[in-house]
Write an enzyme that holds these catalytic residues in place. Structure first.
Site, short mmCIF file in Angstrom:
data_model
loop_
_atom_site.label_atom_id
_atom_site.label_comp_id
_atom_site.label_asym_id
_atom_site.label_seq_id
_atom_site.Cartn_x
_atom_site.Cartn_y
_atom_site.Cartn_z
N ASP A 289 41.79 35.51 39.79
CA ASP A 289 42.02 35.46 38.35
C ASP A 289 42.20 36.89 37.81
OD1 ASP A 289 42.18 34.60 35.76
OD2 ASP A 289 40.15 33.83 35.62
N LYS B 42 33.96 40.36 48.84
CA LYS B 42 32.81 41.26 48.69
C LYS B 42 31.77 40.79 49.71
CE LYS B 42 30.85 44.59 46.22
NZ LYS B 42 31.38 45.95 46.08
N ASP C 34 36.59 45.77 45.39
CA ASP C 34 36.67 46.95 44.51
C ASP C 34 37.63 47.99 45.08
OD1 ASP C 34 34.58 46.61 46.30
OD2 ASP C 34 33.26 48.06 45.37
N TYR D 44 33.85 28.86 39.18
CA TYR D 44 34.56 28.05 38.18
C TYR D 44 34.17 26.58 38.21
CZ TYR D 44 37.56 32.03 37.35
OH TYR D 44 38.01 33.27 37.01
#
Ligand code: NAD
Length: 377
Positions: A261, A204, A237, A137
């Protein structure tokens, strides 16, 4: 402001000063409903109303004039309606600019199921703590076909031996040790002060070893310093799937910006939708309270949008001000109106066009009426 030992009658008369940003789209009508509900708790608040957004930009040259930031810096607490980010105009998001200017690094989004809400799940109570200053971001991007993009692609090849396709655009994702440590500490402090039992870090790190890996390593170090709160980590995930299958296994989630988010909306969906998802953005000295949802422009001026997310953000604000009992009463009044099921907006009805759906202002009337039947203690 509130010295311990002040006679109750004295300090009850001293109002808290809070910056109020109505926003645009459905913002002004939702803010007006939330303001009525907050005032109905009996806590005296002096609202310092500050407009922001694209219409302000036309008048004052900036969608987020310095006067808005000065007001928040002075009052240290704000309640904010959503602000539209026009697509394709080059106008920077007021919401991102506010977080950057005030160093609001932690977004807190409680996702709680209330009895009476139609959802596939019952009993969900997950709080998301999202890092909001870095990751994908930062706006550092390299456009397809630009000379500096070719230069960066060549640099990457030189230093890593890896090839990025020449017809690529690149967006930089950065994760720092400092920001990771700050958000991890915030999550553990939040868990402890809110009576929560566990913090789960999502990442991740198996693929992005130097960014998500650093986030995870730092979170583990901070966890070791906070042995009174349980800690675990999940690959993002897998965490997403587990939240859908067994949301009751999760308590406080600490997440880098992008995952935070996405999971904020996922968890809002688990508990009945964006109309019920409150939130707050915290820095070390400043807190800005706002719903997770945006300005829902197509509902602007229709008296249809659900004001409960903003009311619940108001309850979080009252607790932050130290008015825990008033915050709890406001949340209970909202929960009571939901449980009763008569005066709720379209999004809480079985069908979107349900003729029995109440309007924004009718919901405010119902919440205010509930608060009136249980006056301040
Ligand atoms: P949105 O949250 O505004 O709306 C998505 C959909 O969710 C709406 O069409 C509506 O069906 C539903 N919804 C949202 N809030 C609701 C409410 N209170 N009651 C009932 N239903 C509700 O998301 P979007 O359409 O992606 O964004 C619209 C604008 O808002 C964009 O300009 C975006 O940049 C901005 N935005 C602002 C903020 C903020 O101010 N913090 C946050 C997100 C998006």
């Amino acid at each position: 402001m509130r010295g311990v030992g002040f006679p109750l009658e004295h300090w009850r008369r001293v109002a808290y000063r809070v910056t109020l940003i109505p926003g645009d789209g459905v913002g002004p009508e939702l803010i007006s409903a939330a303001r009525r509900a907050i005032e109905a708790t009996g806590i005296p608040i002096e609202w310092d109303v500050q407009e922001a957004g694209s219409q302000v930009a036309e008048r004052e040259g900036s969608p987020l004039p310095e006067r808005v930031l000065d007001s928040i810096r002075t009052n240290r607490v704000a309640l904010k309606g959503p602000v539209t980010t026009p697509v394709g105009t080059g106008m920077r998001s007021v919401n991102v600019a506010l977080r950057v200017a005030l160093e609001l690094y932690a977004a807190v989004r409680p996702c709680r199921w209330y009895p009476g809400v139609r959802s596939r799940y019952e009993g969900v109570d997950v709080t998301i703590v999202r890092e909001t200053t870095e990751n994908s971001y930062t706006g550092i991007e390299f456009e397809y076909d630009a000379p500096e993009t070719a230069e960066l692609i060549a640099f990457i090849h030189r230093t890593t031996g890896k090839r990025v396709r020449e017809d690529s655009g690149l967006s930089i994702k950065s994760i720092s040790e400092g920001a990771s440590e700050r958000i991890a500490r915030f999550a553990f402090d939040h868990a402890r002060t809110h009576g929560r039992r566990k913090v789960t870090a999502g990442h991740k790190a198996n693929i992005m070893k130097f960014s998500d890996g650093l986030f995870l390593e730092t979170a583990r170090r901070v966890a070791a310093e906070n042995p009174d709160v349980a800690f675990e980590d999940r690959i993002i995930d897998n965490l997403t799937m587990q939240l859908v299958q067994r949301p009751e296994d999760y308590d406080v989630l600490v997440l880098p910006n992008l995952y935070g988010d996405i999971l904020s909306d996922l968890c809002a969906g688990l508990v009945g939708g964006l109309g019920l998802a409150p939130g707050a953005n915290f820095g070390d000295r400043i807190a800005v309270f706002e719903a997770t949802h945006g300005s829902a422009p197509r509902y602007r001026g229709t008296d249809r949008a659900n004001p409960m997310a903003l009311m619940l953000s108001g309850a979080m604000m009252l607790r932050h001000l130290g008015e825990v009992e008033a915050g709890d009463r406001l949340e209970a009044a909202v929960a009571g109106v939901i449980a009763e099921g008569r005066t709720v907006t379209y999004d809480l009805k079985p069908a979107r066009d349900d003729p029995g759906a109440a309007g924004t202002s009718a919901v405010a009337d119902a919440v205010v009426a509930r608060l009136a039947t249980e006056p301040a203690r």
